[in-house]
Design an enzyme around this catalytic site. Structure first.
Site, PDB file in Angstrom:
ATOM      1  N   GLY A  68       0.879  -1.361   0.174  1.00  0.00           N
ATOM      2  CA  GLY A  68       0.107   0.001   0.010  1.00  0.00           C
ATOM      3  C   GLY A  68       0.756   1.372  -0.153  1.00  0.00           C
ATOM      4  N   GLN A  90       2.774   9.966   1.274  1.00  0.00           N
ATOM      5  CA  GLN A  90       4.355   9.341   1.468  1.00  0.00           C
ATOM      6  C   GLN A  90       5.164   9.508   0.241  1.00  0.00           C
ATOM      7  OE1 GLN A  90       2.195   5.356   2.251  1.00  0.00           O
ATOM      8  NE2 GLN A  90       4.070   5.271   3.304  1.00  0.00           N
ATOM      9  N   CYS A 122       5.673   0.047   7.537  1.00  0.00           N
ATOM     10  CA  CYS A 122       5.030   1.315   6.760  1.00  0.00           C
ATOM     11  C   CYS A 122       6.480   1.534   5.903  1.00  0.00           C
ATOM     12  CB  CYS A 122       4.561   2.342   7.508  1.00  0.00           C
ATOM     13  SG  CYS A 122       4.238   4.082   6.647  1.00  0.00           S
ATOM     14  N   LEU A 123       6.515   1.958   4.342  1.00  0.00           N
ATOM     15  CA  LEU A 123       7.480   2.433   3.624  1.00  0.00           C
ATOM     16  C   LEU A 123       7.714   3.582   4.257  1.00  0.00           C
ATOM     17  CD1 LEU A 123       6.089   1.438   0.364  1.00  0.00           C
ATOM     18  CD2 LEU A 123       7.686   0.142   1.565  1.00  0.00           C
ATOM     19  N   HIS A 172      -5.118   1.313   7.244  1.00  0.00           N
ATOM     20  CA  HIS A 172      -3.442   1.950   7.377  1.00  0.00           C
ATOM     21  C   HIS A 172      -3.209   3.208   6.367  1.00  0.00           C
ATOM     22  CE1 HIS A 172       1.178   1.358   8.015  1.00  0.00           C
ATOM     23  NE2 HIS A 172       0.975   2.208   6.949  1.00  0.00           N
ATOM     24  N   GLU A 173      -3.683   2.920   4.934  1.00  0.00           N
ATOM     25  CA  GLU A 173      -3.359   3.895   3.879  1.00  0.00           C
ATOM     26  C   GLU A 173      -4.201   5.012   4.349  1.00  0.00           C
ATOM     27  OE1 GLU A 173      -0.824   3.403   2.498  1.00  0.00           O
ATOM     28  OE2 GLU A 173      -0.379   1.610   2.896  1.00  0.00           O
ATOM     29  N   HIS A 193      -3.036   7.548   6.482  1.00  0.00           N
ATOM     30  CA  HIS A 193      -2.019   8.349   6.442  1.00  0.00           C
ATOM     31  C   HIS A 193      -2.456   9.614   5.551  1.00  0.00           C
ATOM     32  CE1 HIS A 193       1.875   6.333   6.245  1.00  0.00           C
ATOM     33  NE2 HIS A 193       1.388   5.254   5.665  1.00  0.00           N
TER      34      HIS A 193
HETATM   35 NI    NI Z   1       2.161   3.240   5.634  1.00  0.00          NI
END
Ligand code: NI
Length: 166
Positions: free
Chosen positions: A44, A49, A89-90, A131-132, A135
């Site tokens: 995701g 991000q 998380c990236l 989760h996304e 963000h």
């Molecule tokens: Ni994330």
């Protein structure tokens, strides 16, 4: 490839703005986000991000039918039942923690043409969407941890980054 912004960058903490123009530039951004996510081996990726404070994210759980873009998403229903699962998380690479979230959700969003759709999700897909979606509101998975555990994780993350630089 787009640059992925990491913990400490202001854009990750902003409340992202609504997407109002469904043009070719949006399609190009979404394409680039899918590529960047795949390259980073993520499932995701939300626009903040990659430094774009807009309400959209892409997901790809690698299961059939679960590669999708969500524009202006809203989670309109969540199950009472919750479950705990490890998340990463990236934007906080290398760190993982068990996070509790509703097991099933219903999400309403728009596609690349601005057309509204509704999806019900459970399992991994429900997890990634939540989760996304966080963000887009400037929320990271570490914000859902207890304070003590979060402080430890952040300290470990910062120690690691320091080592990398020197
Ligand atoms: Ni994330």
């Amino acid at each position: 490839m787009l640059d992925i912004y990491t913990l400490g960058e202001e854009v990750l903490r902003e409340n992202a703005g609504k997407v109002t123009v469904f043009d070719n530039a949006l399609a190009i951004l979404v394409d680039a986000m899918f590529d960047t996510m795949a390259e980073a081996d993520g499932i995701g990726l939300a626009a903040p991000q990659v430094g774009v404070s807009k309400r959209l994210f892409v997901v790809d759980t690698r299961r059939p039918g679960e590669k999708m873009a969500f524009i202006n998403p809203e989670i309109i229903e969540t199950s009472q039942e919750v479950c705990s699962r490890e998340e990463g998380c990236l934007s906080i690479p290398g760190m993982y923690y068990d996070i509790v979230r509703p097991s099933e959700i219903t999400v309403q969003a728009q596609d690349l043409n601005g057309k509204a759709f509704i999806t019900r999700a459970s399992g991994m897909l429900a997890r990634v969407i939540q989760h996304e979606n966080d963000h887009l509101n400037g929320v990271l998975f570490i914000d859902r941890m207890e304070e003590e555990s979060r402080a430890k994780l952040v300290a470990a993350y910062q120690r690691r980054n320091k080592r990398k630089k020197t």
